[in-house]
Design a protein around this motif. Structure first.
Motif, PDB file in Angstrom:
ATOM      1  N   SER A 103      35.980  59.770  73.936  1.00 45.49           N
ATOM      2  CA  SER A 103      34.521  59.753  74.077  1.00 45.49           C
ATOM      3  C   SER A 103      34.002  60.824  75.024  1.00 45.49           C
ATOM      4  CB  SER A 103      34.059  58.375  74.581  1.00 45.49           C
ATOM      5  OG  SER A 103      34.445  57.355  73.691  1.00 45.49           O
ATOM      6  N   THR A 104      34.914  61.539  75.683  1.00 51.97           N
ATOM      7  CA  THR A 104      34.489  62.529  76.681  1.00 51.97           C
ATOM      8  C   THR A 104      35.057  63.915  76.385  1.00 51.97           C
ATOM      9  OG1 THR A 104      36.347  61.854  78.103  1.00 51.97           O
ATOM     10  CG2 THR A 104      34.214  60.810  78.508  1.00 51.97           C
ATOM     11  N   LEU A 145      30.594  60.773  85.697  1.00 56.09           N
ATOM     12  CA  LEU A 145      30.804  59.585  84.869  1.00 56.09           C
ATOM     13  C   LEU A 145      31.539  58.501  85.651  1.00 56.09           C
ATOM     14  CD1 LEU A 145      30.602  58.476  81.887  1.00 56.09           C
ATOM     15  CD2 LEU A 145      32.949  59.275  81.622  1.00 56.09           C
ATOM     16  N   VAL A 146      32.591  58.891  86.358  1.00 54.23           N
ATOM     17  CA  VAL A 146      33.361  57.934  87.160  1.00 54.23           C
ATOM     18  C   VAL A 146      32.499  57.362  88.282  1.00 54.23           C
ATOM     19  CG1 VAL A 146      35.333  57.673  88.714  1.00 54.23           C
ATOM     20  CG2 VAL A 146      35.569  59.004  86.610  1.00 54.23           C
ATOM     21  N   THR A 147      31.683  58.211  88.895  1.00 57.29           N
ATOM     22  CA  THR A 147      30.784  57.750  89.959  1.00 57.29           C
ATOM     23  C   THR A 147      29.786  56.727  89.425  1.00 57.29           C
ATOM     24  OG1 THR A 147      30.963  59.871  91.118  1.00 57.29           O
ATOM     25  CG2 THR A 147      29.075  58.481  91.665  1.00 57.29           C
ATOM     26  N   ALA A 148      29.237  57.003  88.243  1.00 59.01           N
ATOM     27  CA  ALA A 148      28.278  56.082  87.632  1.00 59.01           C
ATOM     28  C   ALA A 148      28.941  54.757  87.284  1.00 59.01           C
ATOM     29  CB  ALA A 148      27.668  56.714  86.387  1.00 59.01           C
ATOM     30  N   ALA A 149      30.177  54.809  86.751  1.00 56.20           N
ATOM     31  CA  ALA A 149      30.900  53.582  86.410  1.00 56.20           C
ATOM     32  C   ALA A 149      31.173  52.756  87.665  1.00 56.20           C
ATOM     33  CB  ALA A 149      32.210  53.930  85.708  1.00 56.20           C
ATOM     34  N   THR A 150      31.537  53.440  88.748  1.00 56.65           N
ATOM     35  CA  THR A 150      31.779  52.750  90.020  1.00 56.65           C
ATOM     36  C   THR A 150      30.507  52.085  90.526  1.00 56.65           C
ATOM     37  OG1 THR A 150      33.486  54.380  90.573  1.00 56.65           O
ATOM     38  CG2 THR A 150      32.619  53.048  92.375  1.00 56.65           C
ATOM     39  N   SER A 151      29.377  52.770  90.338  1.00 55.00           N
ATOM     40  CA  SER A 151      28.092  52.219  90.760  1.00 55.00           C
ATOM     41  C   SER A 151      27.751  50.955  89.976  1.00 55.00           C
ATOM     42  CB  SER A 151      26.995  53.271  90.572  1.00 55.00           C
ATOM     43  OG  SER A 151      25.731  52.747  90.909  1.00 55.00           O
ATOM     44  N   GLU A 155      33.380  47.928  80.560  1.00 48.57           N
ATOM     45  CA  GLU A 155      31.936  47.850  80.333  1.00 48.57           C
ATOM     46  C   GLU A 155      31.177  48.778  81.281  1.00 48.57           C
ATOM     47  OE1 GLU A 155      29.878  44.258  82.374  1.00 48.57           O
ATOM     48  OE2 GLU A 155      31.840  43.516  81.724  1.00 48.57           O
ATOM     49  N   ASP A 156      31.729  48.984  82.483  1.00 48.01           N
ATOM     50  CA  ASP A 156      31.091  49.896  83.435  1.00 48.01           C
ATOM     51  C   ASP A 156      31.145  51.333  82.918  1.00 48.01           C
ATOM     52  OD1 ASP A 156      30.634  47.789  85.289  1.00 48.01           O
ATOM     53  OD2 ASP A 156      32.729  47.939  85.927  1.00 48.01           O
ATOM     54  N   PHE A 157      32.283  51.696  82.329  1.00 49.12           N
ATOM     55  CA  PHE A 157      32.402  53.043  81.771  1.00 49.12           C
ATOM     56  C   PHE A 157      31.498  53.222  80.547  1.00 49.12           C
ATOM     57  CE2 PHE A 157      36.407  53.311  84.200  1.00 49.12           C
ATOM     58  CZ  PHE A 157      36.265  54.589  84.731  1.00 49.12           C
ATOM     59  N   LEU A 158      31.369  52.178  79.735  1.00 52.00           N
ATOM     60  CA  LEU A 158      30.502  52.264  78.558  1.00 52.00           C
ATOM     61  C   LEU A 158      29.044  52.442  78.974  1.00 52.00           C
ATOM     62  CD1 LEU A 158      32.089  49.519  76.258  1.00 52.00           C
ATOM     63  CD2 LEU A 158      32.397  52.001  76.158  1.00 52.00           C
ATOM     64  N   ASN A 159      28.634  51.741  80.022  1.00 50.06           N
ATOM     65  CA  ASN A 159      27.274  51.923  80.546  1.00 50.06           C
ATOM     66  C   ASN A 159      27.095  53.331  81.107  1.00 50.06           C
ATOM     67  OD1 ASN A 159      26.337  49.320  79.970  1.00 50.06           O
ATOM     68  ND2 ASN A 159      27.188  48.493  81.861  1.00 50.06           N
ATOM     69  N   ALA A 160      28.136  53.821  81.775  1.00 53.74           N
ATOM     70  CA  ALA A 160      28.072  55.161  82.366  1.00 53.74           C
ATOM     71  C   ALA A 160      27.992  56.241  81.290  1.00 53.74           C
ATOM     72  CB  ALA A 160      29.291  55.392  83.255  1.00 53.74           C
ATOM     73  N   GLU A 212      26.415  56.099  78.539  1.00 57.22           N
ATOM     74  CA  GLU A 212      25.022  56.195  78.102  1.00 57.22           C
ATOM     75  C   GLU A 212      24.164  56.893  79.153  1.00 57.22           C
ATOM     76  OE1 GLU A 212      23.427  52.468  76.925  1.00 57.22           O
ATOM     77  OE2 GLU A 212      25.014  52.034  75.476  1.00 57.22           O
ATOM     78  N   GLU A 213      24.512  56.698  80.403  1.00 55.78           N
ATOM     79  CA  GLU A 213      23.717  57.270  81.494  1.00 55.78           C
ATOM     80  C   GLU A 213      24.039  58.738  81.740  1.00 55.78           C
ATOM     81  OE1 GLU A 213      23.583  56.806  86.308  1.00 55.78           O
ATOM     82  OE2 GLU A 213      23.685  54.960  85.137  1.00 55.78           O
ATOM     83  N   VAL A 214      25.292  59.134  81.504  1.00 58.18           N
ATOM     84  CA  VAL A 214      25.733  60.498  81.820  1.00 58.18           C
ATOM     85  C   VAL A 214      26.236  61.182  80.545  1.00 58.18           C
ATOM     86  CG1 VAL A 214      27.173  61.916  83.330  1.00 58.18           C
ATOM     87  CG2 VAL A 214      26.469  59.631  84.073  1.00 58.18           C
ATOM     88  N   PRO A 215      25.329  61.655  79.692  1.00 59.31           N
ATOM     89  CA  PRO A 215      25.767  62.367  78.486  1.00 59.31           C
ATOM     90  C   PRO A 215      26.221  63.777  78.848  1.00 59.31           C
ATOM     91  CG  PRO A 215      23.394  62.411  78.623  1.00 59.31           C
ATOM     92  CD  PRO A 215      23.865  61.558  79.773  1.00 59.31           C
TER      93      PRO A 215
END
Length: 348
Positions: free
Chosen positions: A24-25, A36-42, A69-74, A76-79
């Motif tokens: 996916s990346t 992306l990793v930072t967003a998933a951690t958030s 699920e955190d990575f999946l949300n990330a 969407e947030e960080v294309p």
């Protein structure tokens, strides 16, 4: 690399599928992966805080574990900057895409384009250019957008002349210069990905020729854009790169005279005709504007056309449903007539 420390410290949940995340990346840069990793951690931290507040304050002392699920949300947030231009592609088909009977020319054209996609996916070829032509409103742009979206290529880009011109900053030079620069940038970015698709919409507008196939003389307003497009279409991708280019036009004969025809820089040509009256009736039924075949056929016959372009037909159906006082029971004949006149679908 970006998740190694998380895994070693026990902060990466067992449900996280790194192989799926890698797929996916594909087009993410190093900085984008870090983001992306930072967003998933958030997302993980936010979930952890909410859970601690609701159930057990003592849990807040534990480090949050990052889940899939955190990575999946990330995601969407960080294309990625070089990803699929899904929003633009969806905007190119505002009324969706209507699938017609399996033997129609539209479905044959769709299957042909999809075969090009598969050829690139399978590695049978590394480069394919196709001109999608048809009368104004026949659905060629919607078809190209639909095939591009369905391809799921890591990189999908749209070049629309009107959008390029509208978004150009001041001092960018002439219209020809702006369009030429946009073409170069789009092709260069596409060749950075292993599997890319470019949709070049309204080529006659891009090169600056009037859409009149019968004209003897041709005045090209954007000669640089024409020369650049011709050169880029002939450019082969570097090893390991695969590129599909779909171009749309209402003036295939004019473009062929300019060297942009099948057998030259274009590998294949696909034609999208306007709908037959029977097909138009079927499309109206599929929109829900009319509830039975006879009402749909009467609506089509009222247009007094030998054939019907699908784009204005769909927009008229949408307008009629929106303005009909009892749309659930079907659009009234007088509402349909007013809407057809307003959208200029009614033959002159």
């Amino acid at each position: 690399i970006h998740t190694d420390s998380m895994a070693s410290e026990g902060l990466l949940g067992p449900c996280v599928n790194l192989e799926e995340l890698a797929k996916s990346t594909v087009n993410y840069s190093g900085a984008e992966l870090k983001g992306l990793v930072t967003a998933a951690t958030s997302y993980s931290l936010t979930r952890h805080i909410k859970k601690s507040a609701e159930f057990d304050q003592a849990e807040s002392a534990e480090a949050p574990v990052v889940l899939m699920e955190d990575f999946l949300n990330a995601l969407e947030e960080v294309p990625p900057a070089m990803g699929a231009d899904a929003a633009t592609l969806e905007a190119m088909r505002p009324d969706g895409y209507v699938t017609l009977a399996s033997q129609s020319e539209h479905v044959v054209a769709e299957n042909q384009l999809k075969s090009f996609v598969k050829a690139l996916q399978d590695g049978a070829t590394d480069h394919m250019t196709c001109m999608v032509s048809g009368p104004t409103g026949s659905g060629k742009t919607a078809l190209a957008a639909t095939v591009a979206l369905a391809s799921e290529f890591p990189y999908v880009k749209v070049v629309k002349p009107d959008t390029v011109i509208a978004n150009a900053p001041g001092g960018s030079g002439s219209t020809d210069d702006v369009l030429t620069a946009a073409l170069k940038a789009s092709f260069e970015d596409a060749l950075k990905s292993t599997l890319s698709c470019l949709v070049v919409d309204s080529v006659e507008t891009l090169v600056g020729v009037a859409p009149a196939d019968g004209s003897e003389s041709l005045n090209v307003a954007h000669p640089k854009a024409l020369a650049t497009l011709s050169a880029l279409l002939q450019r082969k991708p570097p090893p390991g790169r695969h590129l599909l280019v779909m171009l749309t036009t209402s003036s295939p004969k004019t473009l062929k005279r300019l060297g942009l025809g099948a057998g030259g820089v274009i590998d294949a040509a696909v034609e999208i005709p306007a709908l037959s009256l029977e097909q138009a009736s079927s499309v109206l039924l599929s929109t829900g504007a009319f509830k039975d075949e006879s009402a749909a056929r009467e609506a089509v016959d009222f247009l007094k056309r030998p054939s019907v372009p699908i784009k204005p037909l769909l927009s008229t159906a949408r307008l009629a449903r929106a303005t009909s006082p009892n749309a659930e029971s079907g659009v009234a004949a007088d509402v349909w007539r007013r809407c057809a006149e307003r959208t200029e679908l009614l033959a002159a």
